[in-house]
Design a protein around this motif. Structure first.
Motif, PDB file in Angstrom:
ATOM      1  N   ILE A  96       0.820  -1.215   0.000  1.00  0.00           N
ATOM      2  CA  ILE A  96       0.000   0.000   0.000  1.00  0.00           C
ATOM      3  C   ILE A  96       0.858   1.271   0.000  1.00  0.00           C
ATOM      4  O   ILE A  96       0.521   2.250  -0.655  1.00  0.00           O
ATOM      5  N   PHE A  97       1.994   1.261   0.709  1.00  0.00           N
ATOM      6  CA  PHE A  97       2.837   2.452   0.736  1.00  0.00           C
ATOM      7  C   PHE A  97       3.589   2.641  -0.574  1.00  0.00           C
ATOM      8  O   PHE A  97       3.832   3.779  -0.988  1.00  0.00           O
ATOM      9  N   CYS A  98       3.942   1.564  -1.253  1.00  0.00           N
ATOM     10  CA  CYS A  98       4.529   1.697  -2.592  1.00  0.00           C
ATOM     11  C   CYS A  98       3.515   2.323  -3.546  1.00  0.00           C
ATOM     12  O   CYS A  98       3.882   3.107  -4.420  1.00  0.00           O
ATOM     13  N   GLU A 130      -4.234   7.665  -3.567  1.00  0.00           N
ATOM     14  CA  GLU A 130      -4.212   9.074  -3.189  1.00  0.00           C
ATOM     15  C   GLU A 130      -4.059   9.209  -1.679  1.00  0.00           C
ATOM     16  O   GLU A 130      -4.636   8.444  -0.905  1.00  0.00           O
ATOM     17  N   SER A 131      -3.239  10.169  -1.267  1.00  0.00           N
ATOM     18  CA  SER A 131      -3.084  10.473   0.154  1.00  0.00           C
ATOM     19  C   SER A 131      -2.835  11.958   0.296  1.00  0.00           C
ATOM     20  O   SER A 131      -2.531  12.640  -0.689  1.00  0.00           O
ATOM     21  N   ASN A 132      -2.976  12.449   1.508  1.00  0.00           N
ATOM     22  CA  ASN A 132      -2.742  13.865   1.757  1.00  0.00           C
ATOM     23  C   ASN A 132      -1.256  14.061   2.027  1.00  0.00           C
ATOM     24  O   ASN A 132      -0.817  14.083   3.181  1.00  0.00           O
ATOM     25  N   ILE A 133      -0.484  14.196   0.962  1.00  0.00           N
ATOM     26  CA  ILE A 133       0.968  14.336   1.062  1.00  0.00           C
ATOM     27  C   ILE A 133       1.306  15.733   1.562  1.00  0.00           C
ATOM     28  O   ILE A 133       0.830  16.731   1.025  1.00  0.00           O
ATOM     29  N   ILE A 134       2.145  15.786   2.599  1.00  0.00           N
ATOM     30  CA  ILE A 134       2.552  17.074   3.160  1.00  0.00           C
ATOM     31  C   ILE A 134       4.008  17.393   2.854  1.00  0.00           C
ATOM     32  O   ILE A 134       4.443  18.523   3.024  1.00  0.00           O
ATOM     33  N   HIS A 148      -0.236  13.832  13.178  1.00  0.00           N
ATOM     34  CA  HIS A 148       0.114  12.418  13.022  1.00  0.00           C
ATOM     35  C   HIS A 148       0.409  12.169  11.549  1.00  0.00           C
ATOM     36  O   HIS A 148      -0.505  12.022  10.732  1.00  0.00           O
ATOM     37  N   TYR A 149       1.690  12.183  11.233  1.00  0.00           N
ATOM     38  CA  TYR A 149       2.151  11.964   9.870  1.00  0.00           C
ATOM     39  C   TYR A 149       2.916  10.661   9.787  1.00  0.00           C
ATOM     40  O   TYR A 149       3.528  10.217  10.771  1.00  0.00           O
ATOM     41  N   LEU A 150       2.909  10.069   8.614  1.00  0.00           N
ATOM     42  CA  LEU A 150       3.764   8.936   8.311  1.00  0.00           C
ATOM     43  C   LEU A 150       4.852   9.421   7.368  1.00  0.00           C
ATOM     44  O   LEU A 150       4.567  10.109   6.387  1.00  0.00           O
ATOM     45  N   VAL A 151       6.082   9.084   7.694  1.00  0.00           N
ATOM     46  CA  VAL A 151       7.218   9.421   6.839  1.00  0.00           C
ATOM     47  C   VAL A 151       7.784   8.097   6.360  1.00  0.00           C
ATOM     48  O   VAL A 151       8.171   7.248   7.166  1.00  0.00           O
ATOM     49  N   ILE A 152       7.809   7.924   5.026  1.00  0.00           N
ATOM     50  CA  ILE A 152       8.227   6.646   4.456  1.00  0.00           C
ATOM     51  C   ILE A 152       9.300   6.862   3.397  1.00  0.00           C
ATOM     52  O   ILE A 152       9.284   7.868   2.691  1.00  0.00           O
ATOM     53  N   PRO A 153      10.214   5.908   3.276  1.00  0.00           N
ATOM     54  CA  PRO A 153      11.159   5.990   2.160  1.00  0.00           C
ATOM     55  C   PRO A 153      10.452   5.560   0.872  1.00  0.00           C
ATOM     56  O   PRO A 153       9.527   4.734   0.905  1.00  0.00           O
ATOM     57  N   LYS A 154      10.878   6.115  -0.239  1.00  0.00           N
ATOM     58  CA  LYS A 154      10.348   5.663  -1.523  1.00  0.00           C
ATOM     59  C   LYS A 154      10.855   4.265  -1.846  1.00  0.00           C
ATOM     60  O   LYS A 154      10.173   3.504  -2.522  1.00  0.00           O
ATOM     61  N   GLY A 168       3.509  -4.485  16.379  1.00  0.00           N
ATOM     62  CA  GLY A 168       2.423  -3.641  15.911  1.00  0.00           C
ATOM     63  C   GLY A 168       2.513  -3.224  14.456  1.00  0.00           C
ATOM     64  O   GLY A 168       1.727  -2.402  13.998  1.00  0.00           O
ATOM     65  N   GLN A 169       3.442  -3.795  13.687  1.00  0.00           N
ATOM     66  CA  GLN A 169       3.569  -3.419  12.279  1.00  0.00           C
ATOM     67  C   GLN A 169       2.449  -4.060  11.478  1.00  0.00           C
ATOM     68  O   GLN A 169       2.233  -5.274  11.543  1.00  0.00           O
ATOM     69  N   THR A 170       1.715  -3.248  10.722  1.00  0.00           N
ATOM     70  CA  THR A 170       0.631  -3.760   9.889  1.00  0.00           C
ATOM     71  C   THR A 170       0.905  -3.572   8.403  1.00  0.00           C
ATOM     72  O   THR A 170       0.334  -4.289   7.581  1.00  0.00           O
ATOM     73  N   VAL A 171       1.747  -2.614   8.049  1.00  0.00           N
ATOM     74  CA  VAL A 171       2.156  -2.417   6.658  1.00  0.00           C
ATOM     75  C   VAL A 171       3.647  -2.720   6.602  1.00  0.00           C
ATOM     76  O   VAL A 171       4.440  -2.089   7.309  1.00  0.00           O
ATOM     77  N   TYR A 172       4.020  -3.660   5.759  1.00  0.00           N
ATOM     78  CA  TYR A 172       5.410  -4.104   5.692  1.00  0.00           C
ATOM     79  C   TYR A 172       6.200  -3.305   4.656  1.00  0.00           C
ATOM     80  O   TYR A 172       6.618  -3.797   3.614  1.00  0.00           O
ATOM     81  N   HIS A 173       6.358  -2.035   4.990  1.00  0.00           N
ATOM     82  CA  HIS A 173       7.177  -1.036   4.295  1.00  0.00           C
ATOM     83  C   HIS A 173       7.551  -0.094   5.421  1.00  0.00           C
ATOM     84  O   HIS A 173       6.653   0.502   6.034  1.00  0.00           O
TER      85      HIS A 173
END
Length: 114
Positions: free
Chosen positions: A5-7, A15-19, A38-44, A93-98
């Motif tokens: 999902i994060f990829c 679509e997401s609310n990218i800040i 509450h933001y998520l910061v992810i590597p590409k 507690g990890q639910t998305v494996y990214h």
């Protein structure tokens, strides 16, 4: 990863609310916020868990924390304080494996977290 999902957020397929976005990371609002900020910061780059971080990823991980610092200052939560959380594997507690980092702030955060 075609089913990550994060990829799909990175590719624009979801679509997401990218800040914040640059060539290495994306930051966006969590869909189930646990704090006023509450933001998520992810590597590409797709890295499934913290256990798969390699030596060559050190600059990327440092960059992620630099972005977190900038966002905390921009959102006005740096001075009062904030929390950064990264869960690893199911019991953690990890639910998305990214790999992803939760930036939480804007209220008093309790300890232990849960």
């Amino acid at each position: 990863m075609e089913d990550c999902i994060f990829c799909k957020v990175v590719s624009g397929e979801i679509e997401s609310n990218i800040i914040y976005e640059d060539d290495k990371v994306v930051a966006f609002e969590d869909i189930n916020p646990q704090a006023p900020v509450h933001y998520l910061v992810i590597p590409k780059k797709h890295i499934p868990t913290l256990l798969e971080i390699k030596d060559e990823d050190q600059k990327l991980i440092g960059h992620i924390y630099s972005v977190i610092s900038k966002l905390a200052k921009k959102e006005g939560i740096a001075e009062d304080g904030f929390r950064v959380v990264s869960n690893c594997n199911e019991a953690g507690g990890q639910t998305v494996y990214h790999i992803h980092y939760h930036l939480l702030g804007g209220r008093n955060l309790q300890w232990p977290p849960g």
